[in-house]
Design a protein around this motif. Structure first.
Motif, PDB file in Angstrom:
ATOM      1  N   ASP A 297      56.321  13.691 -12.483  1.00  0.00           N
ATOM      2  CA  ASP A 297      55.161  14.534 -12.169  1.00  0.00           C
ATOM      3  C   ASP A 297      55.413  15.815 -12.932  1.00  0.00           C
ATOM      4  O   ASP A 297      56.532  16.095 -13.032  1.00  0.00           O
ATOM      5  CB  ASP A 297      54.986  14.711 -10.712  1.00  0.00           C
ATOM      6  N   PHE A 298      54.310  16.267 -13.278  1.00  0.00           N
ATOM      7  CA  PHE A 298      54.414  18.049 -13.521  1.00  0.00           C
ATOM      8  C   PHE A 298      52.930  18.432 -13.124  1.00  0.00           C
ATOM      9  O   PHE A 298      51.953  18.109 -13.304  1.00  0.00           O
ATOM     10  CB  PHE A 298      54.414  18.013 -15.263  1.00  0.00           C
ATOM     11  N   ARG A 299      53.215  19.853 -12.913  1.00  0.00           N
ATOM     12  CA  ARG A 299      51.908  20.785 -12.212  1.00  0.00           C
ATOM     13  C   ARG A 299      52.147  22.049 -13.043  1.00  0.00           C
ATOM     14  O   ARG A 299      52.929  22.845 -12.905  1.00  0.00           O
ATOM     15  CB  ARG A 299      52.295  21.012 -10.892  1.00  0.00           C
ATOM     16  N   PRO A 300      50.961  22.152 -14.120  1.00  0.00           N
ATOM     17  CA  PRO A 300      51.290  23.169 -15.070  1.00  0.00           C
ATOM     18  C   PRO A 300      50.975  24.609 -14.246  1.00  0.00           C
ATOM     19  O   PRO A 300      51.236  25.796 -14.423  1.00  0.00           O
ATOM     20  CB  PRO A 300      49.863  23.049 -15.918  1.00  0.00           C
ATOM     21  N   TYR A 301      49.963  24.436 -13.199  1.00  0.00           N
ATOM     22  CA  TYR A 301      49.789  25.628 -12.170  1.00  0.00           C
ATOM     23  C   TYR A 301      49.898  24.904 -10.843  1.00  0.00           C
ATOM     24  O   TYR A 301      49.228  24.051 -10.397  1.00  0.00           O
ATOM     25  CB  TYR A 301      48.392  26.280 -12.510  1.00  0.00           C
ATOM     26  N   PHE A 302      50.723  25.628  -9.919  1.00  0.00           N
ATOM     27  CA  PHE A 302      51.000  25.045  -8.672  1.00  0.00           C
ATOM     28  C   PHE A 302      50.976  26.272  -7.649  1.00  0.00           C
ATOM     29  O   PHE A 302      51.549  27.206  -8.011  1.00  0.00           O
ATOM     30  CB  PHE A 302      52.358  24.365  -8.768  1.00  0.00           C
ATOM     31  N   THR A 303      50.519  26.053  -6.669  1.00  0.00           N
ATOM     32  CA  THR A 303      50.150  27.101  -5.565  1.00  0.00           C
ATOM     33  C   THR A 303      50.774  26.786  -4.075  1.00  0.00           C
ATOM     34  O   THR A 303      50.856  25.290  -3.895  1.00  0.00           O
ATOM     35  CB  THR A 303      48.573  27.451  -5.449  1.00  0.00           C
ATOM     36  N   ILE A 304      50.616  27.671  -3.138  1.00  0.00           N
ATOM     37  CA  ILE A 304      51.171  27.300  -1.977  1.00  0.00           C
ATOM     38  C   ILE A 304      50.348  26.442  -1.124  1.00  0.00           C
ATOM     39  O   ILE A 304      50.641  25.932  -0.036  1.00  0.00           O
ATOM     40  CB  ILE A 304      51.596  28.454  -1.404  1.00  0.00           C
ATOM     41  N   HIS A 305      48.894  26.339  -1.626  1.00  0.00           N
ATOM     42  CA  HIS A 305      47.787  25.675  -1.062  1.00  0.00           C
ATOM     43  C   HIS A 305      47.963  24.175  -1.458  1.00  0.00           C
ATOM     44  O   HIS A 305      47.081  23.354  -0.911  1.00  0.00           O
ATOM     45  CB  HIS A 305      46.802  26.341  -1.158  1.00  0.00           C
ATOM     46  N   ASP A 306      48.779  23.713  -2.437  1.00  0.00           N
ATOM     47  CA  ASP A 306      48.652  22.587  -2.854  1.00  0.00           C
ATOM     48  C   ASP A 306      49.036  21.346  -1.995  1.00  0.00           C
ATOM     49  O   ASP A 306      50.090  21.545  -0.910  1.00  0.00           O
ATOM     50  CB  ASP A 306      49.654  22.240  -4.035  1.00  0.00           C
ATOM     51  N   SER A 307      48.475  20.369  -1.846  1.00  0.00           N
ATOM     52  CA  SER A 307      48.665  19.347  -0.766  1.00  0.00           C
ATOM     53  C   SER A 307      50.129  18.724  -0.910  1.00  0.00           C
ATOM     54  O   SER A 307      50.731  18.259  -0.040  1.00  0.00           O
ATOM     55  CB  SER A 307      47.607  18.227  -0.876  1.00  0.00           C
ATOM     56  N   GLU A 308      50.826  18.948  -2.108  1.00  0.00           N
ATOM     57  CA  GLU A 308      52.315  18.393  -2.162  1.00  0.00           C
ATOM     58  C   GLU A 308      53.345  19.453  -2.055  1.00  0.00           C
ATOM     59  O   GLU A 308      54.602  19.681  -2.215  1.00  0.00           O
ATOM     60  CB  GLU A 308      52.457  17.865  -3.415  1.00  0.00           C
ATOM     61  N   PHE A 309      52.672  20.612  -1.543  1.00  0.00           N
ATOM     62  CA  PHE A 309      53.432  21.961  -1.246  1.00  0.00           C
ATOM     63  C   PHE A 309      54.913  21.661  -0.497  1.00  0.00           C
ATOM     64  O   PHE A 309      55.856  21.889  -0.866  1.00  0.00           O
ATOM     65  CB  PHE A 309      52.906  23.012  -0.646  1.00  0.00           C
ATOM     66  N   LYS A 310      54.815  20.973   0.842  1.00  0.00           N
ATOM     67  CA  LYS A 310      55.714  20.731   1.458  1.00  0.00           C
ATOM     68  C   LYS A 310      56.785  19.595   0.909  1.00  0.00           C
ATOM     69  O   LYS A 310      58.043  19.705   1.154  1.00  0.00           O
ATOM     70  CB  LYS A 310      55.295  20.206   3.017  1.00  0.00           C
ATOM     71  N   GLU A 311      56.041  18.796   0.226  1.00  0.00           N
ATOM     72  CA  GLU A 311      56.809  17.620  -0.254  1.00  0.00           C
ATOM     73  C   GLU A 311      57.870  18.091  -1.482  1.00  0.00           C
ATOM     74  O   GLU A 311      58.829  17.675  -1.556  1.00  0.00           O
ATOM     75  CB  GLU A 311      55.871  16.596  -0.972  1.00  0.00           C
ATOM     76  N   TYR A 312      57.298  19.127  -2.192  1.00  0.00           N
ATOM     77  CA  TYR A 312      58.131  19.641  -3.370  1.00  0.00           C
ATOM     78  C   TYR A 312      59.089  20.927  -2.834  1.00  0.00           C
ATOM     79  O   TYR A 312      59.883  21.224  -3.711  1.00  0.00           O
ATOM     80  CB  TYR A 312      57.216  20.070  -4.341  1.00  0.00           C
ATOM     81  N   THR A 313      58.588  21.489  -1.693  1.00  0.00           N
ATOM     82  CA  THR A 313      59.566  22.462  -1.300  1.00  0.00           C
ATOM     83  C   THR A 313      60.675  22.344  -0.281  1.00  0.00           C
ATOM     84  O   THR A 313      61.218  23.297   0.137  1.00  0.00           O
ATOM     85  CB  THR A 313      58.630  23.865  -1.274  1.00  0.00           C
ATOM     86  N   THR A 314      60.590  21.219   0.181  1.00  0.00           N
ATOM     87  CA  THR A 314      61.585  20.730   1.386  1.00  0.00           C
ATOM     88  C   THR A 314      62.861  20.912   0.969  1.00  0.00           C
ATOM     89  O   THR A 314      63.285  20.731  -0.208  1.00  0.00           O
ATOM     90  CB  THR A 314      61.082  19.367   1.954  1.00  0.00           C
ATOM     91  N   ARG A 315      63.999  21.315   1.760  1.00  0.00           N
ATOM     92  CA  ARG A 315      65.254  21.467   1.464  1.00  0.00           C
ATOM     93  C   ARG A 315      65.887  20.336   2.338  1.00  0.00           C
ATOM     94  O   ARG A 315      67.268  20.469   2.193  1.00  0.00           O
ATOM     95  CB  ARG A 315      65.655  22.975   2.092  1.00  0.00           C
ATOM     96  N   THR A 316      65.361  19.668   2.897  1.00  0.00           N
ATOM     97  CA  THR A 316      65.876  18.470   3.635  1.00  0.00           C
ATOM     98  C   THR A 316      66.589  17.212   2.903  1.00  0.00           C
ATOM     99  O   THR A 316      67.209  16.378   3.162  1.00  0.00           O
ATOM    100  CB  THR A 316      65.216  17.842   4.700  1.00  0.00           C
ATOM    101  N   GLN A 317      66.167  17.337   1.254  1.00  0.00           N
ATOM    102  CA  GLN A 317      66.248  16.267   0.557  1.00  0.00           C
ATOM    103  C   GLN A 317      66.368  17.154  -0.971  1.00  0.00           C
ATOM    104  O   GLN A 317      65.938  18.022  -1.123  1.00  0.00           O
ATOM    105  CB  GLN A 317      65.288  15.312   0.377  1.00  0.00           C
ATOM    106  N   ALA A 318      67.118  16.291  -1.975  1.00  0.00           N
ATOM    107  CA  ALA A 318      66.972  16.910  -3.357  1.00  0.00           C
ATOM    108  C   ALA A 318      65.647  17.217  -4.021  1.00  0.00           C
ATOM    109  O   ALA A 318      64.692  16.220  -3.561  1.00  0.00           O
ATOM    110  CB  ALA A 318      68.033  16.279  -4.122  1.00  0.00           C
ATOM    111  N   PRO A 319      65.667  18.125  -4.748  1.00  0.00           N
ATOM    112  CA  PRO A 319      64.179  18.523  -5.349  1.00  0.00           C
ATOM    113  C   PRO A 319      63.804  17.048  -6.247  1.00  0.00           C
ATOM    114  O   PRO A 319      64.722  16.367  -6.893  1.00  0.00           O
ATOM    115  CB  PRO A 319      64.440  19.656  -6.307  1.00  0.00           C
ATOM    116  N   PRO A 320      62.484  16.784  -6.164  1.00  0.00           N
ATOM    117  CA  PRO A 320      62.161  15.376  -6.785  1.00  0.00           C
ATOM    118  C   PRO A 320      61.991  15.801  -8.424  1.00  0.00           C
ATOM    119  O   PRO A 320      62.090  16.682  -8.944  1.00  0.00           O
ATOM    120  CB  PRO A 320      60.725  15.414  -6.322  1.00  0.00           C
TER     121      PRO A 320
END
Length: 581
Positions: A297-320
């Motif tokens: 996956d790649f996101r040229p422009y990503f914001t804190i309102h993105d639906s994947e924000f929690k998925e991509y910023t969680t510290r409970t697992q390694a970054p995707p």
């Protein structure tokens, strides 16, 4: 940087046509002003319904404005419907973060997920045109691209004190440069003339021919014709156009390391001062391994309102395995645990000085105000290529035109990627069964399995050292690559191509057989079974668009017809009338 392949349309232009003094060239599409009353070519395919041609290029066109009470909101929407979460995503992704300070006109792009289970009604029809497109220019099955033209100007008549509005094109096609050129035509007119202008543009687009790779397409829009040629997978690699090379200006000392990170599908975040620089840099990264397709996956422009924000910023697992482009200072803290971070400075204020910057440790990244550079603990497998660094550095010092810098970067990355992929291509080709092992009356033979250690043994005599001067741990790089999504995507694609080739060879072998003799040696029940199987093969070959010799399907249909005619009339009725083609 110069490369923008996801996922960019790397269009090649037609010859310039003379239409008087009003001609204007717009890269990557040639723009020709039409005389009053004239029209471009129109696709006359009788199977296409109203708005099918529009949908072949765009999902919809939106206008996003700013409401003092609601915030960003979709004000105008043309063509296909959007789900609520899609509208929300588009609203936030269509505006720069408030800290970006983008005055005037700004263009950038974003990418967001398609709702699961939803398919385009034109999917099968459009897949036909995707067949000849390069892998990085095929329509994206799981995501939409948003192409944005944002305008922010002072306006004292408004309570907010600013006019803020975005015109957004939503499409499945990764034709970045083309859609940006299209927006340059439509958006200024819209901001001046409002909705009637958009309605006219939509009607123009619905007269366009379908996006067919290899053909020079005439695309009329608002009194102008864009002449575009979509590249094919048969074109010589590296001959397509590229965008500006300034995105990697502060970090080009590390382009080889960045190539490795992208090749291996490492989690990577780009922190930039504006959406334009964020999206340009992410797209440049994705395309630096072309002609390999970046499969994560790649996101040229990503914001804190993105639906994947929690998925991509969680510290409970390694970054995707994903590349994110961000501008909000909040991400400097939220993504500090990510292993690789690129900080891009303001390109307009970058100046002409070129300084060697070491890769910094992640703990040194405190805020988004940190100095431009690469923050990572990654140790490259390959030794640094000092020649390319000196070449680019000299180009900056001598104010070499960006087109020339583009050519240097394009050639370097292309040669590096090809040197890496050729040994894999050679080994995978050896897994293909010999043509003489194909028997028309047996199922096509299977491909031999990919064995990692067998492949590694081939590198000693037929490795990248044959085509690349770079030294280093190539074996370690290959081992890491074989575990990443980019290898999985490449291997799946090559396996599918080879299986289709085996099916095609099997079908061609069948066509060389005398089916009448075969039928005479079997019972009527077996003959009927043969006809049904051949019909299935014919249908599958047409659906899969197998790489057959010209005339193979016609010949197979003739064989089927002759067998049916040799059977009793009652069986002919069951098997349907023979084709007249």
């Amino acid at each position: 940087m110069a490369l923008q392949g996801s996922e960019e349309i790397e269009e090649q232009l037609a010859e310039t046509e003379d239409v008087g003094d009003e001609d204007v060239s717009v890269s990557p599409a040639e723009e020709i002003t039409l005389p009053v009353g004239s029209e471009g070519e129109e696709d006359t395919d009788p199977l296409l319904l109203p708005w099918d041609r529009f949908s072949a290029w765009l999902h919809c066109i939106c206008v996003v404005g700013f409401d003092l009470e609601l915030g960003q909101a979709v004000e105008v929407h043309y063509c296909l419907l959007l789900l609520l979460f899609q509208k929300t995503s588009i609203c936030y992704l269509s505006f720069p973060d408030s800290n970006s300070g983008c005055l005037g006109d700004t263009q950038f792009c974003f990418r967001f997920r398609q709702a699961s289970g939803r398919k385009c009604s034109l999917g099968c029809f459009l897949d036909h045109f995707d067949r000849d497109a390069p892998v990085c220019l095929k329509r994206d099955p799981g995501h939409y691209y948003g192409y944005v033209y944002f305008r922010q100007v002072r306006d004292k008549s408004l309570k907010r004190g600013y006019f803020q509005k975005s015109l957004v094109l939503i499409s499945k096609l990764p034709y970045v440069a083309f859609f940006h050129s299209l927006l340059k035509l439509i958006a200024p007119e819209y901001f001046e003339k409002q909705e009637p202008c958009l309605e006219a543009a939509c009607n123009d687009i619905d007269r366009w021919p379908t996006p067919h790779p290899g053909k020079i397409l005439s695309l009329p829009v608002m009194g102008t014709v864009l002449k575009v040629r979509i590249p094919t997978c048969y074109d010589k690699p590296g001959t397509s156009q590229l965008v500006q090379s300034t995105c990697f200006h502060p970090v080009f000392f590390h382009i080889q390391m960045l190539w490795e990170l992208v090749l291996l599908g490492e989690a990577l975040v780009v922190m930039a001062p504006s959406p334009a620089e964020s999206s340009d840099t992410v797209l440049a990264l994705v395309s630096c391994i072309s002609p390999l397709r970046y499969c994560s996956d790649f996101r040229p422009y990503f914001t804190i309102h993105d639906s994947e924000f929690k998925e991509y910023t969680t510290r409970t697992q390694a970054p995707p395995s994903v590349i994110l482009g961000v501008t909000n200072p909040f991400f400097a803290k939220t993504l500090q645990h990510w292993p690789h971070i690129i900080r891009i400075g303001d390109m307009k204020q970058a100046g002409e000085t070129v300084k060697q910057m070491k890769v910094k440790k992640l703990k040194n990244l405190k805020t988004l105000d940190s100095k431009p550079g690469v923050y990572s603990a990654y140790k490259p497998f390959l030794n640094k290529d000092e020649d390319i660094i000196k070449q680019l550095q000299k180009g900056v010092q001598q104010k070499r035109p960006s087109a020339a810098q583009n050519a240097i970067l394009r050639r370097y990355f292309l040669e590096l990627t090809q040197s890496f992929i050729i040994p894999l291509e050679r080994y995978v080709a050896s897994l293909m069964p010999l043509q003489k092992s194909i028997c028309p009356w047996k199922s096509p033979p299977q491909l031999r399995p990919f064995l990692q250690e067998d492949f590694m043994k081939t590198l000693e005599k037929a490795g990248p050292q044959l085509t690349s001067r770079l030294k280093g741990d190539w074996i370690g790089l290959y081992r890491q690559f074989l575990r990443c999504p980019n290898f999985d995507g490449w291997y799946r694609n090559r396996t599918r191509e080879m299986m289709q080739k085996l099916e095609a060879l099997h079908l061609e072998a069948l066509c060389e057989e005398d089916l009448q003799v075969r039928v005479q040696q079997h019972t009527e029940v077996e003959a009927v079974d043969l006809v049904l199987k051949l019909k299935d093969k014919l249908t599958q070959a047409e659906r899969d668009q197998l790489p057959l010799r010209p005339g193979t399907l016609t010949k197979l249909q003739a064989h089927i017809d002759s067998v049916i005619l040799s059977l009793p009339e009652d069986l002919q009725g069951i098997l349907h009338k023979p084709s007249t083609t």
